[in-house]
Design a protein around this motif. Structure first.
Motif, PDB file in Angstrom:
ATOM      1  N   LEU A  59       0.882  -1.156   0.000  1.00 21.29           N
ATOM      2  CA  LEU A  59       0.000   0.000   0.000  1.00 21.29           C
ATOM      3  C   LEU A  59       0.920   1.206   0.000  1.00 21.29           C
ATOM      4  O   LEU A  59       1.822   1.295   0.844  1.00 21.29           O
ATOM      5  CB  LEU A  59      -0.872   0.006   1.262  1.00 21.29           C
ATOM      6  N   VAL A  60       0.765   2.093  -0.943  1.00 18.61           N
ATOM      7  CA  VAL A  60       1.585   3.302  -1.000  1.00 18.61           C
ATOM      8  C   VAL A  60       0.866   4.388  -0.218  1.00 18.61           C
ATOM      9  O   VAL A  60      -0.287   4.712  -0.500  1.00 18.61           O
ATOM     10  CB  VAL A  60       1.854   3.740  -2.458  1.00 18.61           C
ATOM     11  N   ASN A  61       1.562   4.936   0.782  1.00 20.48           N
ATOM     12  CA  ASN A  61       0.986   5.961   1.637  1.00 20.48           C
ATOM     13  C   ASN A  61       1.650   7.291   1.319  1.00 20.48           C
ATOM     14  O   ASN A  61       2.825   7.497   1.618  1.00 20.48           O
ATOM     15  CB  ASN A  61       1.212   5.596   3.111  1.00 20.48           C
ATOM     16  N   GLY A  62       0.910   8.189   0.682  1.00 21.89           N
ATOM     17  CA  GLY A  62       1.430   9.517   0.366  1.00 21.89           C
ATOM     18  C   GLY A  62       2.280   9.531  -0.893  1.00 21.89           C
ATOM     19  O   GLY A  62       2.316   8.576  -1.670  1.00 21.89           O
ATOM     20  N   HIS A  63       2.993  10.629  -1.073  1.00 24.78           N
ATOM     21  CA  HIS A  63       3.842  10.819  -2.258  1.00 24.78           C
ATOM     22  C   HIS A  63       5.149  10.058  -2.073  1.00 24.78           C
ATOM     23  O   HIS A  63       5.769  10.122  -1.012  1.00 24.78           O
ATOM     24  CB  HIS A  63       4.130  12.306  -2.458  1.00 24.78           C
ATOM     25  N   THR A  64       5.554   9.320  -3.101  1.00 25.52           N
ATOM     26  CA  THR A  64       6.827   8.596  -3.059  1.00 25.52           C
ATOM     27  C   THR A  64       7.590   8.820  -4.347  1.00 25.52           C
ATOM     28  O   THR A  64       7.027   9.196  -5.366  1.00 25.52           O
ATOM     29  CB  THR A  64       6.603   7.074  -2.892  1.00 25.52           C
ATOM     30  N   THR A  65       8.896   8.598  -4.274  1.00 27.86           N
ATOM     31  CA  THR A  65       9.744   8.618  -5.458  1.00 27.86           C
ATOM     32  C   THR A  65      10.422   7.276  -5.525  1.00 27.86           C
ATOM     33  O   THR A  65      11.190   6.956  -4.616  1.00 27.86           O
ATOM     34  CB  THR A  65      10.796   9.740  -5.365  1.00 27.86           C
TER      35      THR A  65
END
Length: 169
Positions: A59-65
């Motif tokens: 699960l991706v939480n928020g902005h990521t690079t």
């Protein structure tokens, strides 16, 4: 098209219109189909080494690079999956930073879901294998002094408390 209409045979049985189309297994034959070739058998027993993220659901939480779409493509290419919402399937949460409130929620879970930086996925892909996530745990949810390196050590916290038994007569 070469399809014949339903006809009645001399025995009185009705023949369906697709009876003339050959099928893989003909129920009227008594001989089994030939066994698969040896090359087909050996391929089915080999494990695909490119699917090293099988069983990993993030699960991706928020902005990521890199962004969630790129992470999803990498996961799918190597056997993993991505959920858009927190479900029971989620094995890891990917985030670069968390609010204090969210970090406290994750810390207090009965069975905490590891919160890792996105570099964990990138390094797994670069090395071509699943690497331990311990060094990728987000500092916000890591307990003081907790430098876990394996899944087992993450869930088995050391207990320094001893049990005292008092007997009364």
């Amino acid at each position: 098209l070469g399809l014949e209409p339903t006809t009645e045979s001399h025995t009185g049985a009705i023949t369906p219109p697709f009876a003339s189309i050959p099928t893989r297994i003909n129920p009227t034959t008594t001989t089994p189909p030939p066994p698969p070739s040896s090359s087909a058998r050996t391929k089915s027993h080999h494990r695909r080494t490119d699917l090293f993220l099988t069983g990993i659901v993030i699960l991706v939480n928020g902005h990521t690079t890199p962004d969630a779409t790129t992470l999803m493509r990498l996961l799918h290419k190597h056997g993993g999956d991505l959920e858009k919402y927190e479900t029971s399937r989620v094995t890891h949460i990917i985030a670069e930073q968390l609010s204090v409130a969210k970090a406290n929620i994750y810390k207090r879970q009965k069975k905490p879901t590891p919160v890792c930086r996105p570099e964990w996925i990138l390094d797994c892909v670069e090395k071509g294998k699943l690497v331990p996530f311990g060094e990728y745990l987000l500092e916000d949810v890591r307990e003081d002094g907790d430098r876990t390196t394996s899944v087992q050590s993450y869930f088995n916290k050391k207990s320094d408390q001893s049990c005292l038994v008092v007997r009364t007569n």
